[in-house]
Design a protein around this motif. Structure first.
Motif, mmCIF file in Angstrom:
data_model
loop_
_atom_site.group_PDB
_atom_site.id
_atom_site.type_symbol
_atom_site.label_atom_id
_atom_site.label_comp_id
_atom_site.label_asym_id
_atom_site.label_seq_id
_atom_site.Cartn_x
_atom_site.Cartn_y
_atom_site.Cartn_z
ATOM 1 N N GLU A 39 31.852 35.560 -26.358
ATOM 2 C CA GLU A 39 31.623 34.749 -27.550
ATOM 3 C C GLU A 39 30.688 35.464 -28.523
ATOM 4 N N ALA A 40 29.638 36.085 -28.022
ATOM 5 C CA ALA A 40 28.690 36.789 -28.887
ATOM 6 C C ALA A 40 29.380 37.915 -29.648
ATOM 7 N N VAL A 41 30.248 38.657 -28.984
ATOM 8 C CA VAL A 41 30.952 39.754 -29.643
ATOM 9 C C VAL A 41 31.907 39.214 -30.706
ATOM 10 N N VAL A 42 32.698 38.206 -30.366
ATOM 11 C CA VAL A 42 33.659 37.640 -31.322
ATOM 12 C C VAL A 42 32.927 37.028 -32.515
ATOM 13 N N ARG A 43 31.867 36.274 -32.266
ATOM 14 C CA ARG A 43 31.110 35.663 -33.372
ATOM 15 C C ARG A 43 30.452 36.730 -34.241
ATOM 16 N N GLY A 44 29.965 37.798 -33.623
ATOM 17 C CA GLY A 44 29.361 38.882 -34.381
ATOM 18 C C GLY A 44 30.352 39.549 -35.318
ATOM 19 N N VAL A 45 31.567 39.763 -34.838
ATOM 20 C CA VAL A 45 32.607 40.369 -35.676
ATOM 21 C C VAL A 45 33.019 39.400 -36.785
ATOM 22 N N GLN A 46 33.230 38.138 -36.449
ATOM 23 C CA GLN A 46 33.649 37.159 -37.450
ATOM 24 C C GLN A 46 32.606 36.953 -38.536
ATOM 25 N N ALA A 47 31.318 37.083 -38.182
ATOM 26 C CA ALA A 47 30.243 36.883 -39.151
ATOM 27 C C ALA A 47 29.910 38.159 -39.920
ATOM 28 N N GLY A 48 30.486 39.279 -39.521
ATOM 29 C CA GLY A 48 30.238 40.529 -40.229
ATOM 30 C C GLY A 48 29.037 41.309 -39.729
ATOM 31 N N LEU A 49 28.505 40.943 -38.577
ATOM 32 C CA LEU A 49 27.368 41.654 -38.006
ATOM 33 C C LEU A 49 27.774 43.060 -37.567
ATOM 34 N N LEU A 50 28.997 43.192 -37.066
ATOM 35 C CA LEU A 50 29.566 44.487 -36.743
ATOM 36 C C LEU A 50 31.050 44.428 -37.034
ATOM 37 N N THR A 51 31.654 45.581 -37.231
ATOM 38 C CA THR A 51 33.081 45.605 -37.534
ATOM 39 C C THR A 51 33.877 45.503 -36.239
ATOM 40 N N ARG A 52 35.115 45.145 -36.392
ATOM 41 C CA ARG A 52 36.015 45.051 -35.237
ATOM 42 C C ARG A 52 36.120 46.403 -34.536
ATOM 43 N N GLU A 53 36.276 47.469 -35.327
ATOM 44 C CA GLU A 53 36.395 48.807 -34.772
ATOM 45 C C GLU A 53 35.120 49.210 -34.031
ATOM 46 N N GLU A 54 33.966 48.857 -34.599
ATOM 47 C CA GLU A 54 32.695 49.162 -33.944
ATOM 48 C C GLU A 54 32.570 48.423 -32.613
ATOM 49 N N ALA A 55 32.999 47.167 -32.583
ATOM 50 C CA ALA A 55 32.937 46.381 -31.345
ATOM 51 C C ALA A 55 33.866 46.961 -30.286
ATOM 52 N N ILE A 56 35.071 47.339 -30.681
ATOM 53 C CA ILE A 56 36.036 47.904 -29.739
ATOM 54 C C ILE A 56 35.509 49.215 -29.165
ATOM 55 N N GLU A 57 34.928 50.040 -30.022
ATOM 56 C CA GLU A 57 34.389 51.321 -29.548
ATOM 57 C C GLU A 57 33.127 51.118 -28.705
ATOM 58 N N ARG A 58 32.232 50.266 -29.173
ATOM 59 C CA ARG A 58 30.946 50.052 -28.502
ATOM 60 C C ARG A 58 31.117 49.488 -27.094
ATOM 61 N N TYR A 59 32.069 48.574 -26.947
ATOM 62 C CA TYR A 59 32.267 47.904 -25.656
ATOM 63 C C TYR A 59 33.491 48.407 -24.898
ATOM 64 N N GLU A 60 34.130 49.464 -25.409
ATOM 65 C CA GLU A 60 35.288 50.075 -24.754
ATOM 66 C C GLU A 60 36.380 49.044 -24.461
ATOM 67 N N LEU A 61 36.755 48.298 -25.498
ATOM 68 C CA LEU A 61 37.787 47.269 -25.392
ATOM 69 C C LEU A 61 39.090 47.794 -25.971
ATOM 70 N N SER A 62 40.189 47.193 -25.563
ATOM 71 C CA SER A 62 41.468 47.501 -26.204
ATOM 72 C C SER A 62 41.672 46.500 -27.339
ATOM 73 N N ASP A 63 42.564 46.834 -28.259
ATOM 74 C CA ASP A 63 42.875 45.908 -29.351
ATOM 75 C C ASP A 63 43.393 44.583 -28.807
ATOM 76 N N GLU A 64 44.252 44.676 -27.790
ATOM 77 C CA GLU A 64 44.848 43.474 -27.217
ATOM 78 C C GLU A 64 43.797 42.588 -26.548
ATOM 79 N N GLU A 65 42.837 43.222 -25.881
ATOM 80 C CA GLU A 65 41.787 42.459 -25.208
ATOM 81 C C GLU A 65 40.946 41.700 -26.222
ATOM 82 N N PHE A 66 40.537 42.380 -27.286
ATOM 83 C CA PHE A 66 39.736 41.703 -28.311
ATOM 84 C C PHE A 66 40.545 40.607 -28.995
ATOM 85 N N ASP A 67 41.816 40.881 -29.283
ATOM 86 C CA ASP A 67 42.684 39.863 -29.892
ATOM 87 C C ASP A 67 42.783 38.621 -29.016
#
Length: 92
Positions: A39-67
């Motif tokens: 929830e913290a990661v998704v809310r951070g991206v939605q609020a503009g605290l970090l970009t989607r690409e930054e979150a995916i790279e920072r936490y080693e997520l796949s696009d599908e996982e974040f989606d």
């Protein structure tokens, strides 16, 4: 003391009025994902605290996982991010 300013805002106000900072995000390289951290990661991206690409790279997520996290949270809130309830939400 000098604090290095990273890209993007350091603090954002969420729609519910609470404030979120980069310190509220899970640490880099987190591998054990509980609903609160997702929830913290998704809310951070939605609020503009970090970009989607930054979150995916920072936490080693796949696009599908974040989606899937974003879709589950938008549809069912934080409970939708709990793996124990995932099957229940998919059936309804």
């Amino acid at each position: 003391m000098y604090l290095r300013k990273g890209p993007g805002p350091r603090i954002v106000t969420l729609p519910d009025g609470t404030q979120m900072t980069r310190a509220d995000l899970p640490p880099d390289g987190t591998t054990r994902w509980v609903a609160r951290r997702k929830e913290a990661v998704v809310r951070g991206v939605q609020a503009g605290l970090l970009t989607r690409e930054e979150a995916i790279e920072r936490y080693e997520l796949s696009d599908e996982e974040f989606d899937s996290w974003e879709q589950a949270m938008n549809s069912h809130g934080t409970n939708g991010l709990k793996t124990t309830l995932l099957q229940h939400f998919r059936q309804s």
